[in-house]
Design a protein around this motif. Structure first.
Motif, PDB file in Angstrom:
ATOM      1  N   LYS A 120       0.800  -1.094  -0.096  1.00 54.11           N
ATOM      2  CA  LYS A 120       0.185  -0.027   0.114  1.00 54.11           C
ATOM      3  C   LYS A 120       0.890   1.395  -0.023  1.00 54.11           C
ATOM      4  CE  LYS A 120      -3.767   1.963   2.219  1.00 54.11           C
ATOM      5  NZ  LYS A 120      -5.101   1.929   3.274  1.00 54.11           N
ATOM      6  N   ALA A 121       2.103   1.107   0.616  1.00 54.61           N
ATOM      7  CA  ALA A 121       2.840   2.468   0.642  1.00 54.61           C
ATOM      8  C   ALA A 121       3.470   2.602  -0.465  1.00 54.61           C
ATOM      9  CB  ALA A 121       3.806   2.108   2.051  1.00 54.61           C
ATOM     10  N   LEU A 122       3.749   1.638  -1.125  1.00 55.76           N
ATOM     11  CA  LEU A 122       4.729   1.680  -2.630  1.00 55.76           C
ATOM     12  C   LEU A 122       3.532   1.757  -3.794  1.00 55.76           C
ATOM     13  CD1 LEU A 122       7.142  -0.889  -1.991  1.00 55.76           C
ATOM     14  CD2 LEU A 122       7.603   1.661  -1.948  1.00 55.76           C
ATOM     15  N   ASN A 123       2.317   1.883  -3.440  1.00 54.05           N
ATOM     16  CA  ASN A 123       1.367   1.833  -4.495  1.00 54.05           C
ATOM     17  C   ASN A 123       1.444   0.662  -5.438  1.00 54.05           C
ATOM     18  OD1 ASN A 123      -1.129   2.558  -5.710  1.00 54.05           O
ATOM     19  ND2 ASN A 123      -0.107   3.957  -7.074  1.00 54.05           N
ATOM     20  N   ARG A 124       1.817  -0.465  -4.980  1.00 55.57           N
ATOM     21  CA  ARG A 124       2.267  -1.650  -5.780  1.00 55.57           C
ATOM     22  C   ARG A 124       1.089  -2.870  -5.345  1.00 55.57           C
ATOM     23  NH1 ARG A 124       5.797  -1.755 -10.265  1.00 55.57           N
ATOM     24  NH2 ARG A 124       7.162  -0.070  -9.749  1.00 55.57           N
ATOM     25  N   THR A 125       1.124  -3.882  -6.053  1.00 58.57           N
ATOM     26  CA  THR A 125       0.181  -5.045  -5.558  1.00 58.57           C
ATOM     27  C   THR A 125       1.073  -5.750  -4.973  1.00 58.57           C
ATOM     28  OG1 THR A 125       1.038  -6.465  -7.526  1.00 58.57           O
ATOM     29  CG2 THR A 125      -0.904  -5.083  -7.775  1.00 58.57           C
ATOM     30  N   GLU A 126       0.347  -6.837  -3.675  1.00 59.10           N
ATOM     31  CA  GLU A 126       1.069  -7.450  -2.731  1.00 59.10           C
ATOM     32  C   GLU A 126       2.044  -8.542  -3.313  1.00 59.10           C
ATOM     33  OE1 GLU A 126      -1.203  -9.141   0.111  1.00 59.10           O
ATOM     34  OE2 GLU A 126      -2.556  -7.322   0.216  1.00 59.10           O
ATOM     35  N   GLU A 127       1.439  -9.172  -4.705  1.00 59.98           N
ATOM     36  CA  GLU A 127       2.281  -9.744  -5.470  1.00 59.98           C
ATOM     37  C   GLU A 127       3.517  -9.511  -6.310  1.00 59.98           C
ATOM     38  OE1 GLU A 127       2.942 -13.934  -6.609  1.00 59.98           O
ATOM     39  OE2 GLU A 127       1.305 -13.306  -5.492  1.00 59.98           O
ATOM     40  N   SER A 128       3.508  -8.262  -6.635  1.00 57.80           N
ATOM     41  CA  SER A 128       4.539  -7.433  -7.296  1.00 57.80           C
ATOM     42  C   SER A 128       5.648  -7.084  -6.103  1.00 57.80           C
ATOM     43  CB  SER A 128       3.989  -6.270  -7.962  1.00 57.80           C
ATOM     44  OG  SER A 128       5.111  -5.528  -8.298  1.00 57.80           O
ATOM     45  N   THR A 129       5.161  -6.717  -5.031  1.00 57.11           N
ATOM     46  CA  THR A 129       5.946  -6.287  -3.666  1.00 57.11           C
ATOM     47  C   THR A 129       6.688  -7.511  -3.341  1.00 57.11           C
ATOM     48  OG1 THR A 129       4.332  -4.714  -3.259  1.00 57.11           O
ATOM     49  CG2 THR A 129       6.097  -5.365  -1.577  1.00 57.11           C
ATOM     50  N   LYS A 130       5.892  -8.819  -3.390  1.00 58.96           N
ATOM     51  CA  LYS A 130       6.557  -9.925  -2.715  1.00 58.96           C
ATOM     52  C   LYS A 130       7.674 -10.610  -3.875  1.00 58.96           C
ATOM     53  CE  LYS A 130       3.961 -13.507  -2.750  1.00 58.96           C
ATOM     54  NZ  LYS A 130       2.860 -14.614  -2.276  1.00 58.96           N
ATOM     55  N   ASP A 131       7.236 -10.306  -4.934  1.00 55.22           N
ATOM     56  CA  ASP A 131       8.217 -10.829  -6.053  1.00 55.22           C
ATOM     57  C   ASP A 131       9.512 -10.046  -6.239  1.00 55.22           C
ATOM     58  OD1 ASP A 131       6.594 -12.727  -6.802  1.00 55.22           O
ATOM     59  OD2 ASP A 131       5.709 -11.672  -8.907  1.00 55.22           O
ATOM     60  N   ALA A 132       9.282  -8.614  -6.020  1.00 56.74           N
ATOM     61  CA  ALA A 132      10.564  -7.457  -6.119  1.00 56.74           C
ATOM     62  C   ALA A 132      11.590  -7.838  -4.795  1.00 56.74           C
ATOM     63  CB  ALA A 132      10.407  -6.360  -5.898  1.00 56.74           C
ATOM     64  N   ALA A 133      10.810  -8.332  -3.802  1.00 59.07           N
ATOM     65  CA  ALA A 133      11.548  -8.510  -2.362  1.00 59.07           C
ATOM     66  C   ALA A 133      12.387  -9.914  -2.587  1.00 59.07           C
ATOM     67  CB  ALA A 133      10.513  -8.776  -1.290  1.00 59.07           C
ATOM     68  N   ARG A 134      11.821 -10.683  -3.253  1.00 59.28           N
ATOM     69  CA  ARG A 134      12.398 -12.074  -3.394  1.00 59.28           C
ATOM     70  C   ARG A 134      13.680 -11.941  -4.357  1.00 59.28           C
ATOM     71  NH1 ARG A 134       8.198 -15.404  -5.525  1.00 59.28           N
ATOM     72  NH2 ARG A 134       7.215 -15.445  -3.262  1.00 59.28           N
ATOM     73  N   GLN A 135      13.305 -11.429  -5.538  1.00 63.35           N
ATOM     74  CA  GLN A 135      14.369 -11.120  -6.382  1.00 63.35           C
ATOM     75  C   GLN A 135      15.552 -10.180  -5.855  1.00 63.35           C
ATOM     76  OE1 GLN A 135      12.502  -8.867  -9.557  1.00 63.35           O
ATOM     77  NE2 GLN A 135      11.686 -10.718 -10.883  1.00 63.35           N
ATOM     78  N   HIS A 136      15.529  -9.320  -4.919  1.00 64.47           N
ATOM     79  CA  HIS A 136      16.413  -8.623  -4.459  1.00 64.47           C
ATOM     80  C   HIS A 136      16.930  -9.057  -2.780  1.00 64.47           C
ATOM     81  CE1 HIS A 136      14.803  -6.197  -7.479  1.00 64.47           C
ATOM     82  NE2 HIS A 136      16.005  -5.634  -7.503  1.00 64.47           N
ATOM     83  N   GLY A 137      16.520 -10.253  -2.570  1.00 67.53           N
ATOM     84  CA  GLY A 137      16.910 -11.094  -1.483  1.00 67.53           C
ATOM     85  C   GLY A 137      16.566 -10.525  -0.090  1.00 67.53           C
ATOM     86  N   MET A 138      15.216  -9.768  -0.120  1.00 66.70           N
ATOM     87  CA  MET A 138      14.663  -8.973   1.147  1.00 66.70           C
ATOM     88  C   MET A 138      13.737  -9.988   1.738  1.00 66.70           C
ATOM     89  SD  MET A 138      14.032  -5.330  -0.184  1.00 66.70           S
ATOM     90  CE  MET A 138      15.100  -4.732  -1.696  1.00 66.70           C
ATOM     91  N   ALA A 139      13.651 -10.124   3.129  1.00 66.79           N
ATOM     92  CA  ALA A 139      12.509 -10.719   3.658  1.00 66.79           C
ATOM     93  C   ALA A 139      11.657 -10.064   4.290  1.00 66.79           C
ATOM     94  CB  ALA A 139      13.041 -11.565   5.017  1.00 66.79           C
ATOM     95  N   ILE A 140      10.333 -10.318   4.083  1.00 66.35           N
ATOM     96  CA  ILE A 140       9.170  -9.410   4.644  1.00 66.35           C
ATOM     97  C   ILE A 140       8.632 -10.297   5.592  1.00 66.35           C
ATOM     98  CG2 ILE A 140       6.938  -8.629   3.996  1.00 66.35           C
ATOM     99  CD1 ILE A 140       8.179  -8.018   1.034  1.00 66.35           C
ATOM    100  N   ALA A 141       8.019  -9.526   6.552  1.00 63.20           N
ATOM    101  CA  ALA A 141       7.707 -10.146   8.033  1.00 63.20           C
ATOM    102  C   ALA A 141       6.323 -10.912   7.261  1.00 63.20           C
ATOM    103  CB  ALA A 141       7.355  -9.025   9.035  1.00 63.20           C
ATOM    104  N   LYS A 142       5.925 -12.220   8.382  1.00 63.22           N
ATOM    105  CA  LYS A 142       4.814 -12.719   7.899  1.00 63.22           C
ATOM    106  C   LYS A 142       3.734 -12.062   8.904  1.00 63.22           C
ATOM    107  CE  LYS A 142       6.742 -16.651   5.887  1.00 63.22           C
ATOM    108  NZ  LYS A 142       6.186 -16.884   4.512  1.00 63.22           N
TER     109      LYS A 142
END
Length: 59
Positions: free
Chosen positions: A35-57
């Motif tokens: 929501k903060a980035l004005n992106r979909t959850e799926e897109s955000t999750k994919d970008a985080a995964r591609q750049h080696g970031m972990a998002i809290a569950k």
């Protein structure tokens, strides 16, 4: 029409990735980050995964 521009299939900019990294490091959830980035959850999750970031569950 809405003034909001959808970011459908738009490439991630470096400032967006930095904000993603900052919010993920603070332990924010996927929904909140997307929501903060004005992106979909799926897109955000994919970008985080591609750049080696972990998002809290969600608890």
């Amino acid at each position: 029409m809405s003034d909001k521009v959808a970011k459908h299939k738009q490439p991630w900019k470096s400032d967006e990735l930095q904000k993603l990294q900052t919010l993920a490091a603070k332990g924010k959830g996927l929904k909140e980050i997307a929501k903060a980035l004005n992106r979909t959850e799926e897109s955000t999750k994919d970008a985080a995964r591609q750049h080696g970031m972990a998002i809290a569950k969600a608890r």
